[in-house]
Each structure stands twice: as structure tokens, then as C-alpha cells.
Scaffold this active site. Structure first.
Site, PDB file in Angstrom:
ATOM      1  N   CYS A 142      45.496  45.982  38.371  1.00 28.86           N
ATOM      2  CA  CYS A 142      46.367  45.451  38.993  1.00 28.86           C
ATOM      3  C   CYS A 142      47.814  45.956  38.221  1.00 28.86           C
ATOM      4  O   CYS A 142      48.204  47.076  37.970  1.00 28.86           O
ATOM      5  CB  CYS A 142      46.512  44.024  38.944  1.00 28.86           C
ATOM      6  SG  CYS A 142      47.480  43.131  40.365  1.00 28.86           S
ATOM      7  N   HIS A 235      41.988  42.750  42.248  1.00 23.84           N
ATOM      8  CA  HIS A 235      41.706  41.755  41.321  1.00 23.84           C
ATOM      9  C   HIS A 235      39.884  41.501  41.488  1.00 23.84           C
ATOM     10  O   HIS A 235      39.606  40.240  41.766  1.00 23.84           O
ATOM     11  CB  HIS A 235      42.383  40.394  41.244  1.00 23.84           C
ATOM     12  CG  HIS A 235      43.449  40.524  40.454  1.00 23.84           C
ATOM     13  ND1 HIS A 235      43.671  40.686  39.177  1.00 23.84           N
ATOM     14  CD2 HIS A 235      44.778  40.400  40.737  1.00 23.84           C
ATOM     15  CE1 HIS A 235      44.902  40.701  38.590  1.00 23.84           C
ATOM     16  NE2 HIS A 235      45.485  40.608  39.713  1.00 23.84           N
ATOM     17  N   GLU A 237      37.841  41.012  39.748  1.00 23.86           N
ATOM     18  CA  GLU A 237      37.032  40.011  38.679  1.00 23.86           C
ATOM     19  C   GLU A 237      37.468  38.539  39.075  1.00 23.86           C
ATOM     20  O   GLU A 237      36.872  37.699  38.565  1.00 23.86           O
ATOM     21  CB  GLU A 237      37.801  40.284  37.252  1.00 23.86           C
ATOM     22  CG  GLU A 237      39.120  39.650  37.194  1.00 23.86           C
ATOM     23  CD  GLU A 237      40.427  40.597  37.680  1.00 23.86           C
ATOM     24  OE1 GLU A 237      41.642  39.992  37.587  1.00 23.86           O
ATOM     25  OE2 GLU A 237      40.044  41.747  38.534  1.00 23.86           O
TER      26      GLU A 237
END
Length: 309
Positions: A142, A235, A237
Site C-alpha cells: 500500500c 491490503h 493482510e
């Protein structure tokens, strides 16, 4: 892959409760295996939450990973106890003479801040140039992608008119690329950013290969041909509730945020969302570890063979 972490790190019990295989340093030291050394530069304010998210994705493969956490912002944290930072994080001066198999640079909530106004911008420069000689492969996430494109390729900061937030479909451009091996032809991934990554800009001003993109999000996944650099603009994660937490935080602050796209059931923020990107995130990190780190890193890290200019 069992991740190797200090015995006392809070993530140990947190991830074990999710049935994630975590190996403490005590147990790992009895195995005659060289673990992969992965450095995580954590730029997020809520560092413990971010640790849990990334360690979860690094945990599912048969080799050991020795995780080291790095910080470059020495200001007092309002979101993470100083005791935690002192116990589990190292400063750049502590590791600058070491070599690593992998480096992960996380995102940061700096989408509307000019690079020159980022408190640790000089330190970001230093780490990225240091990594050319000391790290086999670096994965940027990001905001870190935007920072790396500026530092390494001279691309000015690109900012969207409004925040991109939600879970979006992405298309694979190179189905036989190692980084996307096993991906579905289309897959979902979350985004939460002001940064803009037009695919045309990346193609015109870099030699990076774009492996996945979306009409709504732009370039999502791209990398250098020598596998030393990998970039993911979303993202993968994120936990199931991370976007929800961001939305409700901004709503309560009176910022009138848009409801994240394709996220809440029936677009109702009062309903609990479910993660639809978990398998993608696990596969992406497994591919990076296998094909961009493990397959090309030297057994003896003293014999690094840097190829970046």
C-alpha cells in the site's frame, strides 16, 4: 511455514488461538535448519494488530522464518506500548550491517501527507537504498508502494480525489507468472487508500511487470524482473473487521466516509462482514516467500549477490 518469533511476543498466543503454527525461538534453536530471515518494517500506528496480520500470512509453509521487527520512527507512540517496542523492535542502526532473505514494508496512514512532510522520510530513503545490498527480495504494501515508486523510480505522488475503500475484483494478466501461481483468474482483495496507482503510469515510467489489476483500483500486483522488488497496492493482510473499524472510526469522527465497496452485507455497516480474500492473501505471501525469496536467496547470507542499480 512455522514463523519463528520471540517467546514473549503477544502474537504467539493470539495466533495459536487461531490454530496458526508459531514456533518460539527456544524450540526453533533445536532444529538443524537455517530459517529464512525476514525483516518487517512496521509503519502502522497499531503495531501489535499489524504484527498479527502479517505473521498470520507468513506462517503457512514448511520452512522456518526468523522474524525481526524494525522501527524507524523514534517518536513516542500513542497506539503501542513503549515496553512492547523496546522489547521486540530493533532500530535501523542495530541491523544495518546484517543481511536478510526478505523485507516487508507495511502501509502507513499517510495518503494525504506530502512525502517531504513525513517525519521519517529520510529514514525510508536510507532503508530502501540499504536493502539493495542487504536483502534478497522486498515486498512493499500500500503506502510503501507509493514511497518506493518515488524513491526508486522517481514517480511523483499520485492521489485520488476520494478514498478507495472496499473489496474489489482483480484480473490476472500473466497466469503463468510465479507470483500469481495458483491464483484464480479473478480474485478479491481489500483496499483502503488515497494513493493512486494507474497501470499506464507504471508501464510508461518503469520496467516493472504488472501481474494483476482492476478497473476500479488500477495496478494491484507488480514486480521487478529480477524478483528483488514486489509491490501490492491493497491490503491482503487485513482481518475481516479491519475495514469496518476504519469506517466506524471515521464515521464517529464526523468525516462522513463512504461505505466500503462490496464489504458489508447489504451495504449495512451494522452487519458484520466476512473476509472473502483470505485464501488470496495466504497464496500471495506463500508465492513471494517461495519464488522470490527461498528459491533465489543464498544459503550463506554473507554471500549476497545484489543486482539492483
Amino acid at each position: 511455514m512455522p514463523i519463528r518469533v520471540p517467546d514473549e511476543l503477544p502474537a504467539v498466543n493470539f495466533l495459536r488461538n487461531e490454530n496458526v503454527f508459531v514456533m518460539t525461538s527456544t524450540r526453533a534453536s533445536t532444529q538443524m535448519i537455517r530459517p529464512l530471515k525476514v525483516l518487517v518494517l512496521n509503519l502502522m500506528p497499531k503495531k501489535i494488530e499489524t504484527e498479527n496480520q502479517f505473521l498470520r500470512l507468513l506462517s503457512n509453509s514448511p520452512l522456518q522464518i526468523d522474524i525481526q521487527l524494525l522501527r524507524i520512527d523514534t517518536r513516542e507512540s500513542r497506539n503501542t506500548p513503549s515496553e512492547h517496542l523496546n522489547n521486540f523492535y530493533r532500530n535501523f542502526e542495530d541491523i544495518q550491517h546484517d543481511n536478510y532473505d526478505g523485507l516487508i514494508v507495511t502501509g502507513a496512514p499517510l495518503g494525504l501527507v506530502d512525502f517531504c512532510d513525513v517525519a521519517y522520510w529520510p529514514q525510508i530513503h536510507k532503508v530502501l537504498h540499504w536493502a539493495k545490498e542487504h536483502v534478497t527480495s522486498t515486498l512493499f504494501v500500500c503506502w510503501a508502494v507509493q514511497a518506493a515508486l518515488n524513491i526508486l523510480y522517481g514517480i511523483p505522488k499520485q492521489t485520488r480525489d476520494s478514498k478507495l475503500s472496499g473489496v474489489f475484483d482483480h484480473q490476472i494478466l500473466h497466469p503463468h507468472a510465479l507470483l500469481t501461481r495458483g491464483f484464480d483468474d479473478t480474485f478479491l482483495a481489500p483496499h483502503s487508500r488515497y494513493a493512486d496507482f494507474p497501470a499506464g503510469l507504471i508501464r510508461d515510467y518503469t520496467d516493472l511487470e504488472i501481474f494483476a489489476e482492476s478497473e476500479q483500483t488500477g495496478a494491484y500486483l507488480f514486480a521487478s524482473k529480477d524478483k528483488r522488488l514486489a509491490f501490492v497496492t491493497g491490503h491482503p493482510e487485513y482481518d475481516a473487521l479491519t475495514l469496518s473499524g476504519e469506517y466506524h472510526r471515521d464515521y464517529e469522527a464526523g468525516l462522513n466516509p463512504e461505505i466500503p465497496f462490496n464489504y458489508f452485507p447489504q451495504d449495512n455497516p451494522q452487519l458484520e462482514p466476512r473476509a472473502s480474500w483470505r485464501s488470496h492473501g495466504n497464496l500471495l505471501f506463500s508465492n513471494w516467500l517461495n519464488y522470490y525469496v527461498y528459491q533465489i536467496t543464498p544459503f550463506d547470507l554473507r554471500h549476497m549477490n545484489p543486482t539492483l542499480d
